[in-house]
Write an enzyme that holds these catalytic residues in place. Structure first.
Site, short mmCIF file in Angstrom:
data_model
loop_
_atom_site.label_atom_id
_atom_site.label_comp_id
_atom_site.label_asym_id
_atom_site.label_seq_id
_atom_site.Cartn_x
_atom_site.Cartn_y
_atom_site.Cartn_z
N GLY A 1 0.73 -1.34 0.07
CA GLY A 1 0.00 -0.10 -0.12
C GLY A 1 0.77 1.24 0.00
O GLY A 1 0.38 2.42 0.46
N SER A 2 2.20 1.23 -0.53
CA SER A 2 2.75 2.42 -0.47
C SER A 2 2.09 3.45 -1.40
O SER A 2 2.50 4.78 -1.14
CB SER A 2 4.18 2.01 -1.09
N ASN A 3 1.61 3.01 -2.60
CA ASN A 3 0.70 4.13 -3.31
C ASN A 3 -0.45 4.72 -2.61
O ASN A 3 -0.83 5.93 -2.90
CB ASN A 3 0.41 3.42 -4.68
N LYS B 1 -8.49 -13.82 -10.40
CA LYS B 1 -9.74 -13.04 -10.93
C LYS B 1 -10.70 -12.60 -10.20
O LYS B 1 -10.94 -13.28 -9.14
CB LYS B 1 -10.38 -13.51 -12.35
N MET C 1 -4.26 -7.09 -7.45
CA MET C 1 -3.41 -8.06 -8.33
C MET C 1 -4.50 -8.87 -8.93
O MET C 1 -4.41 -10.32 -8.54
CB MET C 1 -2.34 -8.49 -7.65
N ARG C 2 -5.68 -8.52 -9.51
CA ARG C 2 -6.67 -9.50 -9.82
C ARG C 2 -7.10 -8.94 -11.22
O ARG C 2 -7.43 -7.44 -11.48
CB ARG C 2 -7.94 -9.32 -8.88
N ASN D 1 -5.92 2.46 -13.06
CA ASN D 1 -4.90 1.48 -12.44
C ASN D 1 -3.42 2.03 -12.67
O ASN D 1 -3.11 2.82 -13.64
CB ASN D 1 -4.81 0.20 -13.45
N HIS E 1 0.45 1.24 -13.24
CA HIS E 1 1.26 -0.04 -13.68
C HIS E 1 2.75 0.46 -13.74
O HIS E 1 3.25 1.31 -14.28
CB HIS E 1 1.01 -0.42 -14.90
C1 GAR Z 1 3.08 -0.84 -7.65
O1 GAR Z 1 4.22 -1.04 -8.08
C2 GAR Z 1 1.89 -0.86 -8.91
O2 GAR Z 1 2.32 -0.41 -9.85
C3 GAR Z 1 1.86 -2.57 -9.06
O3 GAR Z 1 1.77 -3.00 -7.58
C4 GAR Z 1 2.65 -2.14 -6.82
C5 GAR Z 1 1.67 -1.99 -5.68
O4 GAR Z 1 2.74 -1.37 -4.59
N1 GAR Z 1 0.73 -2.88 -9.95
C6 GAR Z 1 0.84 -3.96 -10.79
O5 GAR Z 1 1.90 -4.36 -10.94
C7 GAR Z 1 -0.51 -4.05 -11.44
N2 GAR Z 1 -0.20 -4.70 -12.51
P1 GAR Z 1 2.10 -0.86 -3.24
O6 GAR Z 1 1.14 -1.97 -2.89
O7 GAR Z 1 3.27 -0.56 -2.44
O8 GAR Z 1 1.26 0.39 -3.66
#
Ligand code: GAR
Length: 193
Positions: free
Chosen positions: A11-13, A65, A92-93, A109, A111
């Site tokens: 969850g850093s984002n 999914k 991640m689904r 989303n 990526h």
């Molecule tokens: C992020 O790097 C995001 O871009 C990636 O998961 C990470 C989540 O990090 N998403 C994907 O790869 C989707 N295809 P976070 O939990 O620290 O935010």
């Protein structure tokens, strides 16, 4: 603009979005809920930390999914939060047509590559192993094509010779933490016009 964040991991984002909101950098957007498909996901700890409702939503019965009863539970949770925008931040689904139709045009989303390069899993590792000198991250609208929807914005990072995968990943994540809140802020302002 009421925002719900979906995630599966640390969850850093989501933290970057919530920090941007605290700092007044999220435009007219307000995070009203955080939902995870993993009961132990670190993202859920952000709820109490930032004073936002957060909870595990059971995604069963599928592993990769969101379809069937789990899809219904997520749709209900997001509708109950009266979300205008659904932000996938490490969720991640693969989303299926009913979910996509319910929130059509309102799902974005993040990526960790410059799409259309390196879609799918382990995008940072894919780019690193290919030896690219520029990678980055993308925020795009979600459609039925995985990692394929219209691009909202991208941020590039340069990979230097000799850098490790961990160093590259840290750069990409730092770019993500800037890009995603900025895109949400922009969308919140556009929603008014
Ligand atoms: C992020 O790097 C995001 O871009 C990636 O998961 C990470 C989540 O990090 N998403 C994907 O790869 C989707 N295809 P976070 O939990 O620290 O935010």
């Amino acid at each position: 603009m009421r925002v719900v964040i979906l995630g599966s991991g640390r969850g850093s984002n989501a933290a970057a979005i919530l920090q941007a909101q605290l700092d007044g950098r999220l435009g007219l957007a307000q995070v009203v809920g955080i939902f995870a498909d993993q009961p132990e996901a670190g993202i859920l700890a952000l709820g109490p930390r930032f004073g936002v409702p957060a909870g595990f939503v059971d995604p069963a019965p599928f592993k990769t999914k969101l379809e069937g009863p789990g899809e219904d539970r997520f749709i209900e949770a997001i509708q109950a939060a009266q979300a205008d925008l659904v932000v996938l931040a490490g969720f991640m689904r693969v989303l299926k047509p009913r979910f996509l139709a319910t929130f059509a045009g309102r799902i974005i989303n993040l990526h960790p590559s410059l799409l259309p390069s390196f879609p799918g899993l382990d995008a940072i590792g894919q780019a690193f192993r290919r030896g690219v000198s520029i990678s980055g991250c993308t925020v795009h609208y979600v459609t039925g094509e995985v990692d394929g929807g219209p691009i909202l914005d991208q941020q590039a990072v340069r990979l230097e010779p000799g850098e490790t995968l961990e160093q590259v990943a840290a750069k990409v994540h730092a770019a993500e933490h800037e890009l995603l809140p900025a895109v949400i802020a922009r969308l919140s302002r556009q929603a008014l016009t």
